[in-house]
Design a protein around this motif. Sequence first.
Motif, PDB file in Angstrom:
ATOM      1  N   ARG A  36       0.815  -1.205   0.000  1.00 42.79           N
ATOM      2  CA  ARG A  36       0.000   0.000   0.000  1.00 42.79           C
ATOM      3  C   ARG A  36       0.853   1.261   0.000  1.00 42.79           C
ATOM      4  O   ARG A  36       1.880   1.330   0.666  1.00 42.79           O
ATOM      5  N   PRO A  39      -5.631  -1.569   6.371  1.00 40.67           N
ATOM      6  CA  PRO A  39      -4.217  -1.199   6.384  1.00 40.67           C
ATOM      7  C   PRO A  39      -3.874  -0.083   7.358  1.00 40.67           C
ATOM      8  O   PRO A  39      -2.705   0.157   7.632  1.00 40.67           O
ATOM      9  N   VAL A  40      -4.895   0.645   7.862  1.00 40.01           N
ATOM     10  CA  VAL A  40      -4.631   1.810   8.695  1.00 40.01           C
ATOM     11  C   VAL A  40      -4.590   1.402  10.164  1.00 40.01           C
ATOM     12  O   VAL A  40      -5.417   0.628  10.639  1.00 40.01           O
ATOM     13  N   ARG A  41      -3.639   1.950  10.887  1.00 40.93           N
ATOM     14  CA  ARG A  41      -3.522   1.711  12.328  1.00 40.93           C
ATOM     15  C   ARG A  41      -3.792   3.020  13.059  1.00 40.93           C
ATOM     16  O   ARG A  41      -3.716   4.097  12.480  1.00 40.93           O
ATOM     17  N   GLY A  59      -1.488   5.459  11.437  1.00 41.89           N
ATOM     18  CA  GLY A  59      -0.326   4.875  10.782  1.00 41.89           C
ATOM     19  C   GLY A  59      -0.711   4.447   9.382  1.00 41.89           C
ATOM     20  O   GLY A  59      -1.556   3.561   9.195  1.00 41.89           O
ATOM     21  N   VAL A  60      -0.129   5.114   8.374  1.00 42.67           N
ATOM     22  CA  VAL A  60      -0.468   4.851   6.978  1.00 42.67           C
ATOM     23  C   VAL A  60       0.699   4.129   6.322  1.00 42.67           C
ATOM     24  O   VAL A  60       1.854   4.552   6.462  1.00 42.67           O
ATOM     25  N   PRO A  61       0.443   3.025   5.596  1.00 39.82           N
ATOM     26  CA  PRO A  61       1.540   2.268   4.980  1.00 39.82           C
ATOM     27  C   PRO A  61       2.379   3.126   4.043  1.00 39.82           C
ATOM     28  O   PRO A  61       1.877   4.013   3.359  1.00 39.82           O
ATOM     29  N   SER A  62       3.667   2.845   3.992  1.00 37.27           N
ATOM     30  CA  SER A  62       4.594   3.500   3.073  1.00 37.27           C
ATOM     31  C   SER A  62       5.466   2.435   2.432  1.00 37.27           C
ATOM     32  O   SER A  62       6.216   1.742   3.122  1.00 37.27           O
ATOM     33  N   GLN A  71       7.282   0.408   6.359  1.00 39.24           N
ATOM     34  CA  GLN A  71       6.512   0.427   7.590  1.00 39.24           C
ATOM     35  C   GLN A  71       5.591   1.638   7.570  1.00 39.24           C
ATOM     36  O   GLN A  71       5.687   2.491   6.692  1.00 39.24           O
ATOM     37  N   ALA A  72       4.696   1.689   8.553  1.00 37.96           N
ATOM     38  CA  ALA A  72       3.731   2.787   8.587  1.00 37.96           C
ATOM     39  C   ALA A  72       4.412   4.094   8.955  1.00 37.96           C
ATOM     40  O   ALA A  72       5.360   4.134   9.739  1.00 37.96           O
ATOM     41  N   LYS A  73       3.895   5.185   8.364  1.00 41.93           N
ATOM     42  CA  LYS A  73       4.298   6.526   8.765  1.00 41.93           C
ATOM     43  C   LYS A  73       3.141   7.121   9.559  1.00 41.93           C
ATOM     44  O   LYS A  73       1.990   7.098   9.121  1.00 41.93           O
ATOM     45  N   TRP A  74       3.452   7.661  10.740  1.00 46.39           N
ATOM     46  CA  TRP A  74       2.414   8.133  11.652  1.00 46.39           C
ATOM     47  C   TRP A  74       2.146   9.619  11.435  1.00 46.39           C
ATOM     48  O   TRP A  74       3.065  10.436  11.407  1.00 46.39           O
TER      49      TRP A  74
END
Length: 666
Positions: free
Chosen positions: A490, A550-552, A593-596, A601-604
Amino acid sequence: MTVKVSVVIAVYNPGKYVEDCITGLLRQSLTPDEFEVFFVDDGSTDETPARLDRLAAEHSHFHVIHQDASGWSGRPRNTGIDAARGEYVMFVDHDDWLGDEALERMYEYGKANDADVVIGKMAGIGRPVPQELFRINRPRATVANAPLMDSLTPHKMFRREFLAEHDMRFKEGRRRLEDHVFVVEAYLRAKSVAVLGDYLCYYHITRDDGSNAGFQRFDPVGYFNNLREALDVVEELTEPGPLRDRMFSRWLRNEMVERLRGNRLLKLPEDYAEELYREIRGVVVERFGPGVFAHIAPTQRVVAGLIAADLYQDIRELARWEAGIRPTGTLDSLAWENGTLNIGFSAEYEVDGTPMTFRRDGERDLLGLPLSDKAIEALTGQGITLDAPVDASDVDLVVRHREEATQFYLPLDSERHRADAGDGSFRQRITARAVLDPETAAGGTPLTRGIWDLHLRIKTCGWSKETRLGAVRGEDVEAGRLAALTGEPRRLVLPYWTDGPGNLSLDVDQHTDKLEREAVALMDPAVAVVDGSTVRLRLPLHLAADAGDPVRLRFERKNVGKYPADAVLDGRTVSAPLPLEKLTGMRWAVRIGVPSAARGQAKWTRLPVDVVVDADGNAQVIDRHTPPAKPAPKPVPTKKPAPPRPLWRRAAGRLRRALSNQQKKS
């Protein structure tokens, strides 16, 4: 092992600009034993010779040849050809650079198509490069079936045996257009020319000091004598007829007519402009007939006719009018649909701030140009009409990487619309709908990480001008400007308005921190609620149908802690349980936290809402810009009223005032 490619670089005082060229060569995907590099130092007087000698000492496939200054690039390129051992010879300028896989891809494409000449896709950084030529791959291109004549610079691969077979060399000495002579001969002698359009191979730059050799003012007499040499090659290798006329039209259009249009002419000193015009007219009258004129666009044909008729003042008057032409575009709609961004827009030309109009004469559409009667009579005598092929007008929408300058055309459908402008005139507006799929927009591959700008190009009657899209937009566009999670892995694609002009651009894979800033505009804090111990937020995101979860989500407070929550997505709405026992009595920032794909890993990113939990465990969501509640002020004790003054004091005071007044009167 056989050397696949020999890279030849003519070098003269490049200074710092040679470093990008060197870096690009060191990053090539071909192994060092598969290619070689020849820096031919043409008498440099700066630090470059020593820099190149150190480089060659460190890398065995890099070589330096020092020679006396010849004054131009022809001789050092010939020196490189003589030294080369590769199957192909690639010419690179000392201030340009190659894409990381350029040599490998161009070589393999050339071998697969048995090509004598291989042309790799170019990007212009601060300077124009061919566009239409690289719209698609062209494995069997010729001057008859492809716009090869749009690309006459030498930044290509040439099969070394092909050059030797025809004894092809660059003309030497201080001169212009030696590359035109060389490349045109190669096109006409080659059994196959292959154009690689789906990978960016060559970065053609403009120096920030403005010292590129090709940008310096030239001597018109010498320049157009050199141009005649290129025409001589065409005449030698072609028969009279449509093919030769079409090839000649390239020089008429680019090197002559376009130099006498709009601000390009008006910005020149008048004496130089007149000298330039005289030399241009000399070539036009001497070498070009009506067949050549027929291969250029209507407005260019008008200028060519005025040149032939020697009507220089009419050319200047037309240039003043054309200097006021501006392309304009309106962004009418913007919406994500299952991971694809649909872009609706409309476009037209304006002249000095008002819509461009065309004249209607019976069944004919005519150009509304400011021409004198004498000019119209002269054009008519040459068989040049003012017919305007407005029904052939069209638009392109291009997505272009801001740093790398690589660009791709977006698929679109367009329609032309006429509107009455009075007095027998009409204006034409084009509406279009383009589709941007982030996973295929880059020539069938995903858009790479970075900022991608959208550029609108309008083409009509010989004008082809470019503008940005988005500064003028419809009222409902903002509602569709959501971020989107697309692809696998993603990635976030965020449409946003640029600072200042407000043009439409895309931030792909969170290249910047714009999501946090844009979330304030895209997310309504009033929609965020707490239901018992569950918080629900409507995210500023569009999710493809198969996006999963996918979102945290997490809650954090500086110097206290970070508490993640299991997020569940339902469309754009995310729900998560609140760890109330950990949050009680404090105000917490909410981050997603969005996937990169680039980070792995996720970017917050902080959202424009906070969660506040009181001492009793009751939670609410508030706008993060709302200041925290202040404690109630402590009650201020009331003062006891002063006791009244005794009557005798008040009487004494009145007596003193009366005596004082009496003394003043006396």
